[in-house]
Write a protein that holds these residues in place. Structure first.
Motif, short mmCIF file in Angstrom:
data_model
loop_
_atom_site.label_atom_id
_atom_site.label_comp_id
_atom_site.label_asym_id
_atom_site.label_seq_id
_atom_site.Cartn_x
_atom_site.Cartn_y
_atom_site.Cartn_z
N MET A 56 0.84 -1.19 0.00
CA MET A 56 0.00 0.00 0.00
C MET A 56 0.88 1.24 0.00
SD MET A 56 -2.73 -1.07 3.00
CE MET A 56 -3.87 0.27 2.71
N THR A 57 0.39 2.28 -0.67
CA THR A 57 1.06 3.57 -0.54
C THR A 57 0.80 4.06 0.89
OG1 THR A 57 -0.84 4.86 -1.28
CG2 THR A 57 0.72 4.11 -2.99
N GLU A 58 1.66 4.92 1.37
CA GLU A 58 1.47 5.45 2.72
C GLU A 58 0.11 6.15 2.84
OE1 GLU A 58 3.48 8.63 5.81
OE2 GLU A 58 4.70 7.86 4.17
N ALA A 59 -0.26 6.91 1.81
CA ALA A 59 -1.55 7.62 1.84
C ALA A 59 -2.73 6.65 1.87
CB ALA A 59 -1.65 8.56 0.64
N ALA A 60 -2.58 5.47 1.28
CA ALA A 60 -3.68 4.50 1.25
C ALA A 60 -4.00 3.95 2.64
CB ALA A 60 -3.35 3.35 0.31
N THR A 61 -3.05 4.03 3.55
CA THR A 61 -3.31 3.53 4.91
C THR A 61 -4.37 4.37 5.63
OG1 THR A 61 -1.49 4.79 5.91
CG2 THR A 61 -0.98 2.55 5.10
N ALA A 62 -4.67 5.57 5.13
CA ALA A 62 -5.78 6.36 5.68
C ALA A 62 -7.13 5.80 5.25
CB ALA A 62 -5.65 7.82 5.25
#
Length: 195
Positions: A39-45
């Motif tokens: 996952m991209t870091e932003a996708a963890t939101a």
């Protein structure tokens, strides 16, 4: 699951379908894929990596590995980028390699691994000329794209359309099986390692 199950590497970017991407992971597993995810870091939101790890049965990669860390992902038989954002597509086409997700995508493009990309972008971003140019560039490099709105639900509260990705992945698997069944005593060049 057996050792013979093909490996699908699922790369998840930060867009609304990421919140329900476990549905895609579960569908892929149900059709015989051994699913690993990044996952991209932003996708963890949008999605907790632990939920995706539970759906895939494997830890989810969110950060690049350190110089002393072993590779954590197997060689993929196919790579799925769903959802693929405006930002990730443009950075990938530019060869930017500063995140775990982009590193995976850049290596896969150079390795010949079949890649399915399902973009998810607002109409105003999808109209940007760089977006179309970069999709063309990545398509000519071997990635297969769904339509930009392929994942979008048909009704406001409807489910995401994972069929658009699954049907292309099914075609790739069928073509690979057909090709492999025509080989006689071909070498097994499959090597372990992160792609």
């Amino acid at each position: 699951m057996t050792e013979a199950d093909p490996v699908a590497l699922l790369v998840v970017c930060a867009a609304p379908p990421a919140a329900k991407v476990t549905e895609l992971a579960e569908r892929l597993r149900a059709t015989g894929w051994d699913v690993h995810a990044a996952m991209t870091e932003a996708a963890t939101a949008w999605m907790d990596p632990a939920s995706l790890a539970q759906a895939t049965g494997h830890p989810v990669k969110t950060e690049p590995r350190g110089p002393q860390q072993p590779k954590s992902l197997p060689r993929a038989d196919a790579l799925v980028v769903a959802p693929a954002t405006f930002n990730t597509i443009n950075q990938w086409a530019a060869g930017i390699n500063n995140t775990a997700a982009l590193g995976i995508l850049n290596e896969a493009l150079g390795s010949g691994t079949p890649i399915i990309v399902s973009p998810y972008a607002k109409a105003v971003l999808a109209a940007h000329p760089a977006f179309h140019r970069n999709i063309d560039l990545l398509t000519h490099a071997g990635a297969r794209f769904t339509a930009t709105d392929a994942l979008r639900p048909t009704t406001p509260d409807g489910p995401f359309n994972w069929d658009s990705v699954c049907s292309i992945l099914h075609d790739i698997r069928h073509a690979t099986r057909h090709r492999d069944s025509t080989l006689i005593d071909g070498p097994d060049d499959r090597a372990a390692g992160e792609r």
